[in-house]
Design an enzyme around this catalytic site. Structure first.
Site, PDB file in Angstrom:
ATOM      1  CD  GLU A  38      -2.761  -1.221   2.468  1.00  0.00           C
ATOM      2  OE1 GLU A  38      -3.733  -0.454   2.537  1.00  0.00           O
ATOM      3  OE2 GLU A  38      -2.446  -2.014   3.378  1.00  0.00           O
ATOM      4  CE1 TYR A 236      -7.145   3.832  -0.489  1.00  0.00           C
ATOM      5  CE2 TYR A 236      -6.679   1.790  -1.652  1.00  0.00           C
ATOM      6  CZ  TYR A 236      -6.870   2.481  -0.474  1.00  0.00           C
ATOM      7  OH  TYR A 236      -6.791   1.825   0.722  1.00  0.00           O
ATOM      8  NE  ARG A 275     -12.532   2.305   6.491  1.00  0.00           N
ATOM      9  CZ  ARG A 275     -11.401   2.098   5.825  1.00  0.00           C
ATOM     10  NH1 ARG A 275     -10.443   2.997   5.821  1.00  0.00           N
ATOM     11  NH2 ARG A 275     -11.215   0.958   5.176  1.00  0.00           N
ATOM     12  CG  ASP A 277     -13.560  -1.752   6.109  1.00  0.00           C
ATOM     13  OD1 ASP A 277     -13.913  -0.558   6.259  1.00  0.00           O
ATOM     14  OD2 ASP A 277     -12.461  -2.071   5.633  1.00  0.00           O
ATOM     15  CD  GLU A 291     -10.011  -5.526   5.947  1.00  0.00           C
ATOM     16  OE1 GLU A 291      -9.014  -4.796   5.806  1.00  0.00           O
ATOM     17  OE2 GLU A 291     -10.273  -6.488   5.203  1.00  0.00           O
ATOM     18  CG  ASN A 293      -8.972  -0.498   7.662  1.00  0.00           C
ATOM     19  OD1 ASN A 293      -8.221  -1.004   6.857  1.00  0.00           O
ATOM     20  ND2 ASN A 293     -10.293  -0.671   7.614  1.00  0.00           N
ATOM     21  N   GLY A 297      -6.808   5.414   5.682  1.00  0.00           N
ATOM     22  CA  GLY A 297      -6.353   6.301   4.623  1.00  0.00           C
ATOM     23  C   GLY A 297      -6.787   7.739   4.845  1.00  0.00           C
TER      24      GLY A 297
END
Length: 335
Positions: A38, A236, A275, A277, A291, A293, A297
């Site tokens: 990433e 993205y 965050r 999901d 998951e 994070n 981002g």
């Protein structure tokens, strides 16, 4: 804060920043780039964070951990760190451990929570032990019984690397014949590979802020990617992916998702921000955790800034508030 009224968090952020002297931060390092798959996204996130801090008068400097060594990091004499790294060697507890050794305050979760959350299998084990809903799963190996996997998880199912993010190496498997190739793709990126039941329904995400009992859920976002494919490109770079905040779902459903995301965040011991999901099963209406994070981002397409804006906090103020959580006066951690 009521989970249905995130503007209260936004009001407290504004109050906190109104009384903040940015000189208190000293020399700030923004860690970006890194060595994970990433890297490209981390550069985008980090540069966005850097520009936001500079616009607020912070003495901020970028530091690419993929190009420079820990010795060079120590030599920079930073006073605190904003972590804008994604994936391994940045979101997995390794850089957090280094910063602990260097006695540098940093944004985001600590070593343990970061290490737990980066591993999708261990994350699920923690959630299941806490009674939180997450899709059924198996760890795959080259010797897995593919027919047995399908019998257990059903079709379609999802195969992905256990330690990668941004949908890297992910395959939606629709037949048992597709499983070996999906495994090989994921195994090419990671020694641990996970298969999980594919939940069909609305794709949601819920940012979290704070820590411990004072942690709070921000507004939920509904994600509608083209062809229902939220892959690396559509995350993205595509302008076709739609993001709905508010979601258009009922207040009851939004609150249920927030409660589940908050419980998931607390179970892993996350701090500052994260965050979760989530998939909302179209048949049952039940939310399932996918998951967590721990270093989300911060690009132009990113979701935490979107939720913060819905709560009344603009991008640059969000960045400044996140950095303010590194200050030693811990009473500001709930501000």
């Amino acid at each position: 804060m009521s989970k249905q009224d995130p503007t209260l968090w936004g009001d407290r952020v504004k109050l906190r920043l109104a009384n903040l002297d940015v000189k208190t931060f000293g020399r700030v390092g923004v860690l970006l780039g890194g060595r994970s798959g990433e890297r490209e996204i981390s550069l985008m996130s980090g540069n966005g964070v850097l520009q936001a801090l500079l616009s607020k008068g912070v003495d901020a400097h970028s530091f690419d951990t993929g190009l420079r060594s820990p010795t060079e990091l120590a030599a920079e004499k930073f006073d605190r760190i904003f972590i804008s790294l994604h994936g391994r060697y940045g979101e997995d507890g390794t850089i957090q451990g280094l910063l602990e050794l260097l006695e540098l305050p940093y944004t985001g979760s600590g070593v343990l929570a970061s290490a737990l959350a980066i591993d999708k299998i261990v994350t699920k084990q923690v959630w299941i032990s806490n009674g939180l809903s997450t899709p059924e799963f198996e760890e795959l190996t080259a010797n897995s019984d593919w027919n047995g996997v399908v019998k257990h998880l059903g079709l379609p199912l999802i195969v992905k690397p256990a330690h990668e993010g941004s949908s890297l190496g992910l395959t939606k498997v629709k037949s048992v014949e597709e499983l070996p190739a999906a495994y090989q793709l994921a195994a090419g990126l990671d020694k641990k590979v996970i298969a999980e039941t594919c939940i069909v329904g609305d794709e949601l995400t819920c940012p979290l802020v704070g820590q411990g009992e004072t942690a709070e859920a921000l507004p939920v976002i509904k994600i509608i990617p083209p062809q229902a494919n939220y892959d690396f490109h559509n995350k993205y770079f595509s302008d076709e992916t739609q993001y709905l905040c508010p979601t258009g779902l009922t207040a009851e459903v939004n609150e249920r998702v927030q409660e589940l995301a908050l419980a998931a965040y607390k179970a892993l011991g996350c701090q500052t921000w994260g965050r979760a999901d989530v998939m909302l099963d179209q048949k049952t209406g039940k939310p399932y955790l996918l998951e967590m994070n721990t270093s989300p981002g911060m690009t132009s397409h990113s979701l935490v800034p979107m939720a913060a804006k819905a709560a009344g906090v603009e991008y640059a103020d969000l960045v400044l508030w996140l950095l303010s959580q590194t200050l030693q006066d811990k009473e500001v951690a709930t501000a």
